[in-house]
Design an enzyme around this catalytic site. Structure first.
Site: not given
Ligand code: UDP
Length: 329
Positions: A14, A35, A102, A148
């Protein structure tokens, strides 16, 4: 002149897809990464023909390689609805922690500026309302939202460490409830839930007694705030959201009026750790970025409703459109 190059993760989601649109509009070269666990290529399908747009199907929880120079990285990959993180808790933890690490490494290698998508969930179930950036929050690490909330809190800590230890240019946006076209109809969030129910002729499900509050920001306003923060020189967290706070009961009434549904509201159990109140204090964004939301709820909801109405009928079916279980490693 050579275009600036930006990597956007979660680009098929979104917010990610709206950010792609914005950076294309500003004539950047956009590398969109996703992904596709919760993202949908439909959201960015209109960009594939452009020479300054490319898509990379990759999970940022694994080593991220991007050839060429990078000026900016926007890390917006993450499941972002309570139902999603119940279904894919491990992926949620990994994208906020390993994924962020990363990308910070990539930013350091490329000497790129990085902005991370943090969240009002870092404040948990807040006992201060509205929430200023200085508030440390009230989070249950082992509750259903912990995967989360704690990933996002870790993400902020990691980003700040790269800023202070490595001197990396970083920005942290704390995003409050946002809505608009391209929200997933079945992600369990309150707005697509109510509109989907109205369109299918079902009753609207209020969780709890509906006295809990939220403050909804239209996506274009949010994108403008993010864009300004990225280009600012401020590395501390900044709330971006719309302070117009309402109860979920009032919100249901607004959706009933908007859609003209003749259905009623029904009450269901309140999810565990559901925050009772939420409103951004946007003093900082106003002062630092000269930003405030411009689109009021009546206008934003109308545009969003038109979008949901324009979807093909099969999109309205209330089923799971992805099998999440295989990703939960
Ligand atoms: N909610 C509701 N009915 C629904 C879906 C959500 O009453 O069908 C409530 C939910 O319990 C929460 C609020 O609406 O209090 C916003 O939920 P959402 O999942 O959109 O986002 P949150 O702000 O909780 O992350």
């Amino acid at each position: 002149m050579e275009r600036k190059r930006v990597l956007i993760t979660g680009a098929a989601g979104f917010l990610g897809s709206h950010l792609c649109d914005r950076f294309i509009k500003e004539d950047y070269h956009v590398i969109a990464m996703d992904n596709l666990i919760t993202g949908d290529l439909q959201n960015i399908a209109h960009l594939f023909a452009l020479e300054n747009f490319e898509f990379s199907h990759h999970d940022v929880s694994k080593f991220v390689f991007v050839p060429g120079k990078l000026d900016y990285i926007l890390h917006f990959a993450s499941p972002a609805s309570p139902i999603d993180y119940l279904k894919i808790p491990i992926q949620t933890l990994k994208v906020g922690s390993l994924g962020t690490h990363n990308l910070l490494g990539l930013a350091k290698n490329k000497n790129a500026r990085m902005i991370i998508a943090s969240t009002s969930e870092v404040y948990g179930d807040p006992n201060v309302n509205p929430q200023p950036e200085e508030y440390w929050g009230n989070v249950n690490p082992v509750g259903p939202r912990g995967v989360y909330d704690e990933a996002k809190r870790f993400q902020e800590a990691m980003t700040m460490a790269y800023h202070t230890f490595h001197g990396l240019e970083t920005r942290i946006v704390r995003i409050f409830n946002t809505y608009g076209p391209r929200m997933r109809l079945n992600d369990g969030r309150v707005l697509p839930a109510f509109i989907g129910q109205a369109l299918r002729g079902e009753d609207l499900t209020i969780f709890g007694d509906g006295s809990q509050t939220r403050s909804f920001c239209y996506v274009d306003d949010l994108v403008e705030g993010i864009y300004r923060l990225l280009l600012s020189d401020y590395a501390q967290p900044v709330n971006i959201g719309n302070p117009d706070e309402i109860t979920i009961s009032q919100f249901a009434e607004e959706i009933i009026k908007l859609t003209g549904t003749t259905q009623k509201v029904i009450y269901k159990e309140l999810p565990v750790d559901d925050p009772k109140q939420r409103q951004p204090d946007i003093t900082k964004a106003r002062a630092l970025l000269n930003w405030e939301p411009k689109v009021d709820r009546a206008e934003g909801l109308k545009i969003t409703y038109e979008y949901f109405k324009s979807l093909p009928p099969e999109a309205l079916v209330n089923n799971e459109h992805k099998d999440f279980t295989t990703y939960n490693r």
